[in-house]
Design an enzyme around this catalytic site. Structure first.
Site, mmCIF file in Angstrom:
data_model
loop_
_atom_site.group_PDB
_atom_site.id
_atom_site.type_symbol
_atom_site.label_atom_id
_atom_site.label_comp_id
_atom_site.label_asym_id
_atom_site.label_seq_id
_atom_site.Cartn_x
_atom_site.Cartn_y
_atom_site.Cartn_z
ATOM 1 N N THR A 14 0.813 -1.218 0.000
ATOM 2 C CA THR A 14 0.000 0.000 0.000
ATOM 3 C C THR A 14 0.854 1.280 0.000
ATOM 4 O O THR A 14 0.320 2.379 -0.055
ATOM 5 C CB THR A 14 -0.896 0.022 1.265
ATOM 6 O OG1 THR A 14 -0.049 -0.219 2.404
ATOM 7 C CG2 THR A 14 -1.973 -1.050 1.209
ATOM 8 N N SER A 43 -3.963 -1.374 7.216
ATOM 9 C CA SER A 43 -4.660 -1.479 5.922
ATOM 10 C C SER A 43 -5.092 -2.902 5.586
ATOM 11 O O SER A 43 -5.620 -3.125 4.487
ATOM 12 C CB SER A 43 -3.801 -0.887 4.800
ATOM 13 O OG SER A 43 -2.483 -1.275 4.939
ATOM 14 N N CYS A 131 18.516 4.684 -3.527
ATOM 15 C CA CYS A 131 18.122 5.235 -4.830
ATOM 16 C C CYS A 131 19.246 6.022 -5.527
ATOM 17 O O CYS A 131 19.429 5.904 -6.739
ATOM 18 C CB CYS A 131 16.876 6.094 -4.686
ATOM 19 S SG CYS A 131 16.934 7.211 -3.292
ATOM 20 N N GLN A 158 17.801 15.486 -5.085
ATOM 21 C CA GLN A 158 16.872 14.376 -4.893
ATOM 22 C C GLN A 158 15.424 14.812 -4.683
ATOM 23 O O GLN A 158 15.132 15.736 -3.923
ATOM 24 C CB GLN A 158 17.343 13.525 -3.704
ATOM 25 C CG GLN A 158 18.693 12.892 -3.971
ATOM 26 C CD GLN A 158 19.185 11.984 -2.865
ATOM 27 O OE1 GLN A 158 20.369 12.014 -2.544
ATOM 28 N NE2 GLN A 158 18.323 11.177 -2.280
ATOM 29 N N ARG A 238 18.213 17.706 -1.076
ATOM 30 C CA ARG A 238 16.782 17.533 -1.403
ATOM 31 C C ARG A 238 16.309 18.765 -2.163
ATOM 32 O O ARG A 238 16.615 19.902 -1.768
ATOM 33 C CB ARG A 238 15.994 17.389 -0.103
ATOM 34 C CG ARG A 238 14.543 17.004 -0.304
ATOM 35 C CD ARG A 238 14.344 15.574 -0.711
ATOM 36 N NE ARG A 238 14.635 14.647 0.371
ATOM 37 C CZ ARG A 238 14.695 13.325 0.195
ATOM 38 N NH1 ARG A 238 14.488 12.785 -0.986
ATOM 39 N NH2 ARG A 238 14.969 12.531 1.212
ATOM 40 N N HIS A 245 15.424 11.740 -9.401
ATOM 41 C CA HIS A 245 16.669 12.220 -8.806
ATOM 42 C C HIS A 245 17.634 12.592 -9.935
ATOM 43 O O HIS A 245 17.736 11.879 -10.934
ATOM 44 C CB HIS A 245 17.355 11.125 -7.979
ATOM 45 C CG HIS A 245 16.686 10.814 -6.671
ATOM 46 N ND1 HIS A 245 15.576 11.468 -6.203
ATOM 47 C CD2 HIS A 245 17.008 9.891 -5.714
ATOM 48 C CE1 HIS A 245 15.238 10.977 -5.022
ATOM 49 N NE2 HIS A 245 16.084 10.013 -4.708
ATOM 50 N N ASN A 318 13.383 7.964 -9.380
ATOM 51 C CA ASN A 318 13.881 7.364 -8.132
ATOM 52 C C ASN A 318 12.985 6.262 -7.597
ATOM 53 O O ASN A 318 13.429 5.393 -6.862
ATOM 54 C CB ASN A 318 14.050 8.448 -7.054
ATOM 55 C CG ASN A 318 12.782 9.260 -6.838
ATOM 56 O OD1 ASN A 318 12.280 9.891 -7.758
ATOM 57 N ND2 ASN A 318 12.251 9.235 -5.644
HETATM 58 P P1 A2P Z 1 0.252 0.477 5.743
HETATM 59 O O1 A2P Z 1 -0.294 1.146 4.527
HETATM 60 O O2 A2P Z 1 -0.672 -0.569 6.280
HETATM 61 O O3 A2P Z 1 0.756 1.439 6.785
HETATM 62 P P2 A2P Z 1 5.357 4.470 2.695
HETATM 63 O O4 A2P Z 1 6.853 4.354 2.625
HETATM 64 O O5 A2P Z 1 4.756 5.007 1.453
HETATM 65 O O6 A2P Z 1 4.890 5.182 3.925
HETATM 66 O O7 A2P Z 1 4.792 2.923 2.792
HETATM 67 C C1 A2P Z 1 5.163 2.016 3.792
HETATM 68 C C2 A2P Z 1 4.539 0.657 3.512
HETATM 69 O O8 A2P Z 1 4.984 -0.245 4.531
HETATM 70 C C3 A2P Z 1 3.023 0.646 3.575
HETATM 71 O O9 A2P Z 1 2.520 -0.323 2.680
HETATM 72 C C4 A2P Z 1 2.784 0.236 5.017
HETATM 73 O O10 A2P Z 1 1.533 -0.374 5.239
HETATM 74 C C5 A2P Z 1 3.863 -0.794 5.189
HETATM 75 N N1 A2P Z 1 4.166 -1.026 6.610
HETATM 76 C C6 A2P Z 1 4.558 -0.110 7.526
HETATM 77 N N2 A2P Z 1 4.731 -0.703 8.733
HETATM 78 C C7 A2P Z 1 4.458 -2.013 8.564
HETATM 79 C C8 A2P Z 1 4.432 -3.155 9.436
HETATM 80 N N3 A2P Z 1 4.766 -3.055 10.717
HETATM 81 N N4 A2P Z 1 4.075 -4.351 8.911
HETATM 82 C C9 A2P Z 1 3.761 -4.455 7.610
HETATM 83 N N5 A2P Z 1 3.756 -3.435 6.738
HETATM 84 C C10 A2P Z 1 4.091 -2.224 7.205
#
Ligand code: A2P
Length: 340
Positions: A14, A43, A131, A158, A238, A245, A318
């Protein structure tokens, strides 16, 4: 191909990079038996559309890795530290986008098309480079094979997407408030990113370089098997760009370099696209690179600061070569080389 096709999972499906992994899996021919989508409890139960069908997101936990042969992970360092060893123990090849395992000597750090043979040494975890390092490896490997790198100085420009969804939204909100003359309190960055540049990415190390800058030095050495004699220095900055990037690169070589030969070499390098004709103002910019797969190289010129030196400008998406695309390419290699 004699081996049964793998069951694959996308961890962090996600997130910004996770979604890009799904886009690239839709575009590329990756053969698998089954696919599942993992994220945090937040999620779990939500729907993700993939190849025209809706799929339910599953909470990542120990059981979720049961029967999974290859996991493409982009869920942050802490999540990888927790799940990579569990997944590997269950026989899964965990391809990790975080920095958690990159410098671990038991973990190959790979750019597909650059050091594929290192994949054979994996013990369940494979790391995807940072990256800024990633986009440099394809042109640099080609140049190193012919001219042998001696010293390199890199300055990066970046995009905010490298810092996640919160940073993307902050650039938008910060820009809007600036345009109407309202004050803005930054959260994702130390200073306002709108109409500004910030010469700090990640935390500072004892030597005054940031962690991001030291990643370029250390990861480049590991990927290209350079020894300590090859000197590499980076300044990471940044800039208020959403995706793409850019890097200004100065390299000194052991062997004599000819600018036109170097151009010809890069023109024929897999994964690299030359955008280099100053007579027509042709050079790469991040806007052109966003959403595309190649590493674009331009502004190639013989250095006037180094003997046997070459300067160039290198731009890439990136989220693609710097993260999702290379992760998918590694998965493809793991399947082709039957390393799962
Ligand atoms: P979730 O959407 O349920 O928070 P980004 O870097 O864009 O913030 O995305 C981080 C990704 O890593 C998301 O899909 C997030 O899910 C997932 N994530 C973060 N913490 C965990 C966790 N403890 N276990 C599994 N997935 C995680």
């Amino acid at each position: 191909m004699t081996k049964e096709l793998p069951n694959i999972a996308v961890l962090g499906a996600t997130g910004v990079v996770g979604r890009e992994i799904l886009n690239i899996l839709e575009e590329n021919k990756v053969e698998y038996k089954s696919i599942k989508f993992l994220a945090s409890a937040r999620s779990a139960g939500s729907q993700i559309e993939f190849k025209g069908e809706k799929h339910t997101v599953i909470e990542a936990n120990e059981q979720a890795f049961e029967g999974v042969n290859i996991c493409l992970a982009s869920a942050g360092g802490e999540t990888s530290k927790k799940f990579a060893p569990i997944a590997a123990k269950k026989g899964c090849v965990f391809i990790d986008n975080s920095s958690a395992f990159r410098m671990d000597e038991n973990v190959p750090l790979v750019i597909a098309g650059v050091n594929d043979e290192d994949l054979r040494k994996h013990k369940g975890i494979i790391a995807n480079p940072n990256c800024s390092t990633s986009q440099l490896m394809l042109p640099l490997k080609a140049l190193d094979e012919k001219y042998k790198v001696k010293r390199m100085i890199v300055s990066t420009y970046q995009a905010v997407s490298g810092a996640g969804l919160k940073a993307i939204n902050e650039l938008t909100d910060n820009t809007k408030t600036n345009l109407v003359g309202m004050p803005y309190e930054p959260e994702a960055f130390k200073y306002e990113i709108a109409f500004n540049v910030i010469p700090q990415i990640d935390v500072f190390c004892e030597n005054g370089y940031t962690k991001e800058e030291m990643k370029v030095t250390n990861e480049t050495r590991k990927i290209l098997h350079f020894d300590e004699n090859v000197k590499i220095s980076c300044t990471a900055v940044r800039v208020p760009v959403y995706i793409g990037h850019s890097e200004s690169v100065s390299v000194e070589f052991e062997n004599e370099i000819n600018e036109n030969d170097a151009k010809e070499l890069l023109k024929n390098t897999w994964g690299v696209e030359l955008r280099d004709d100053i007579s027509t103002f042709t050079y790469p910019t991040p806007k052109d690179a966003a959403g595309k797969n190649p590493v674009y190289v331009g502004r190639i010129r013989k250095s006037i600061a180094f003997d046997n030196g070459l300067d160039f400008f290198c731009v890439a998406d990136n989220l693609r070569i710097g993260a999702a695309l290379n992760t998918v390419r590694i998965a493809q290699k793991v399947i082709e080389m039957e390393l799962y």
